[in-house]
Design a protein around this motif. Structure first.
Motif, PDB file in Angstrom:
ATOM      1  N   ALA A   3      47.890  46.662  33.622  1.00 43.45           N
ATOM      2  CA  ALA A   3      47.168  45.386  33.646  1.00 43.45           C
ATOM      3  C   ALA A   3      48.092  44.306  34.187  1.00 43.45           C
ATOM      4  CB  ALA A   3      46.717  45.023  32.245  1.00 43.45           C
ATOM      5  N   PRO A   4      47.562  43.402  34.956  1.00 39.72           N
ATOM      6  CA  PRO A   4      48.413  42.343  35.486  1.00 39.72           C
ATOM      7  C   PRO A   4      48.900  41.448  34.372  1.00 39.72           C
ATOM      8  CG  PRO A   4      46.132  41.898  36.034  1.00 39.72           C
ATOM      9  CD  PRO A   4      46.177  43.250  35.388  1.00 39.72           C
ATOM     10  N   PRO A   5      50.138  41.005  34.433  1.00 41.13           N
ATOM     11  CA  PRO A   5      50.648  40.110  33.392  1.00 41.13           C
ATOM     12  C   PRO A   5      49.903  38.792  33.383  1.00 41.13           C
ATOM     13  CG  PRO A   5      52.208  40.293  35.213  1.00 41.13           C
ATOM     14  CD  PRO A   5      51.107  41.255  35.504  1.00 41.13           C
ATOM     15  N   GLU A   6      49.930  38.178  32.186  1.00 41.25           N
ATOM     16  CA  GLU A   6      49.232  36.899  32.043  1.00 41.25           C
ATOM     17  C   GLU A   6      49.884  35.858  32.923  1.00 41.25           C
ATOM     18  OE1 GLU A   6      48.308  35.203  28.239  1.00 41.25           O
ATOM     19  OE2 GLU A   6      48.064  37.180  27.373  1.00 41.25           O
ATOM     20  N   GLY A   7      49.090  35.031  33.451  1.00 41.90           N
ATOM     21  CA  GLY A   7      49.587  33.963  34.314  1.00 41.90           C
ATOM     22  C   GLY A   7      49.788  34.420  35.747  1.00 41.90           C
ATOM     23  N   ALA A   8      49.650  35.696  35.982  1.00 43.36           N
ATOM     24  CA  ALA A   8      49.814  36.178  37.353  1.00 43.36           C
ATOM     25  C   ALA A   8      48.532  35.916  38.129  1.00 43.36           C
ATOM     26  CB  ALA A   8      50.134  37.664  37.354  1.00 43.36           C
ATOM     27  N   ALA A   9      48.639  36.004  39.401  1.00 44.43           N
ATOM     28  CA  ALA A   9      47.464  35.761  40.242  1.00 44.43           C
ATOM     29  C   ALA A   9      46.426  36.807  39.926  1.00 44.43           C
ATOM     30  CB  ALA A   9      47.850  35.803  41.710  1.00 44.43           C
ATOM     31  N   GLN A  14      40.959  30.917  31.520  1.00 42.38           N
ATOM     32  CA  GLN A  14      40.059  29.804  31.715  1.00 42.38           C
ATOM     33  C   GLN A  14      40.464  28.701  30.756  1.00 42.38           C
ATOM     34  OE1 GLN A  14      36.107  31.137  31.074  1.00 42.38           O
ATOM     35  NE2 GLN A  14      35.979  32.189  33.039  1.00 42.38           N
ATOM     36  N   VAL A  15      40.666  27.547  31.258  1.00 45.42           N
ATOM     37  CA  VAL A  15      40.994  26.389  30.448  1.00 45.42           C
ATOM     38  C   VAL A  15      39.723  25.587  30.304  1.00 45.42           C
ATOM     39  CG1 VAL A  15      42.386  24.325  30.282  1.00 45.42           C
ATOM     40  CG2 VAL A  15      43.329  26.387  31.309  1.00 45.42           C
ATOM     41  N   MET A  16      39.418  25.282  29.049  1.00 45.86           N
ATOM     42  CA  MET A  16      38.209  24.520  28.791  1.00 45.86           C
ATOM     43  C   MET A  16      38.541  23.047  28.809  1.00 45.86           C
ATOM     44  SD  MET A  16      35.802  25.108  25.593  1.00 45.86           S
ATOM     45  CE  MET A  16      34.231  24.412  25.452  1.00 45.86           C
ATOM     46  N   LYS A  17      37.906  22.351  29.624  1.00 47.23           N
ATOM     47  CA  LYS A  17      38.133  20.915  29.717  1.00 47.23           C
ATOM     48  C   LYS A  17      36.903  20.210  29.189  1.00 47.23           C
ATOM     49  CE  LYS A  17      41.329  21.060  33.515  1.00 47.23           C
ATOM     50  NZ  LYS A  17      41.715  20.509  34.791  1.00 47.23           N
TER      51      LYS A  17
END
Length: 175
Positions: A3-9, A14-17
């Motif tokens: 699995a791709p590491p977090e923060g990788a492309a 998803q940031v909730m604004k």
């Protein structure tokens, strides 16, 4: 495949604004009976707060008055003057003679005899034939010099604290 590491492309972060303009203020509106109910609850809370403050004030003042009365009573007891020279000289002075256990009828033990055989002020033994001063109310015996010094500043027996002052009743003082 890993699995791709977090923060990788390619990761799905998803940031909730939240926009404050999107919040609906209608949830905070007061309608109908809510205003008088809220005012009544506020008045009730205010009455409860005032009642609690008044109770705490009363309780603290009551405790303070009781503490002050105890201090005054203690101070009055501590201020009692000793006996005057005439009263001290009027106490009987006798020659000490130890009591023997076979002469005693009350079954006093050796500890009691040892306590009677010493002056509890200077903590020295009373010798047979020595002058002693016996206090009338309790019968405790001491060296005359020791007990005279004590009685100049205290109106009571140094051993049992029995008072040597004459008792006056409040009824006699009122008449």
């Amino acid at each position: 495949m890993a699995a791709p590491p977090e923060g990788a492309a390619g990761a799905t972060n998803q940031v909730m604004k939240v926009r404050y303009a999107d919040v609906d203020d209608s949830n905070f509106a007061l309608h109908g009976r809510a205003v008088p109910l809220l005012a009544g609850l506020l008045a009730l809370a205010l009455v409860a707060l005032v009642a609690a403050c008044l109770y705490l004030n009363w309780a603290c003042n009551r405790r303070h008055r009781r503490h002050r009365a105890d201090l005054e009573a203690t101070a009055a007891a501590a201020v009692l003057p000793g006996l005057d020279a005439d009263a001290i000289n009027a106490l009987p002075v006798t020659l000490y003679s130890p009591t023997r256990s076979n002469e005693r009828n009350d079954g006093g033990g050796e500890e009691e005899q040892a306590a009677e055989a010493e002056c509890s002020i200077c903590i020295s033994a009373l010798v047979a034939g020595e002058k002693v001063k016996a206090l009338p109310p309790c019968g405790h015996r001491f060296h005359p010099g020791c007990v005279d010094d004590w009685l100049r500043s205290h109106p009571s027996c140094p051993l049992c604290r029995t008072t040597l002052l004459p008792v006056t009743s409040a009824k006699q003082d009122a008449c």
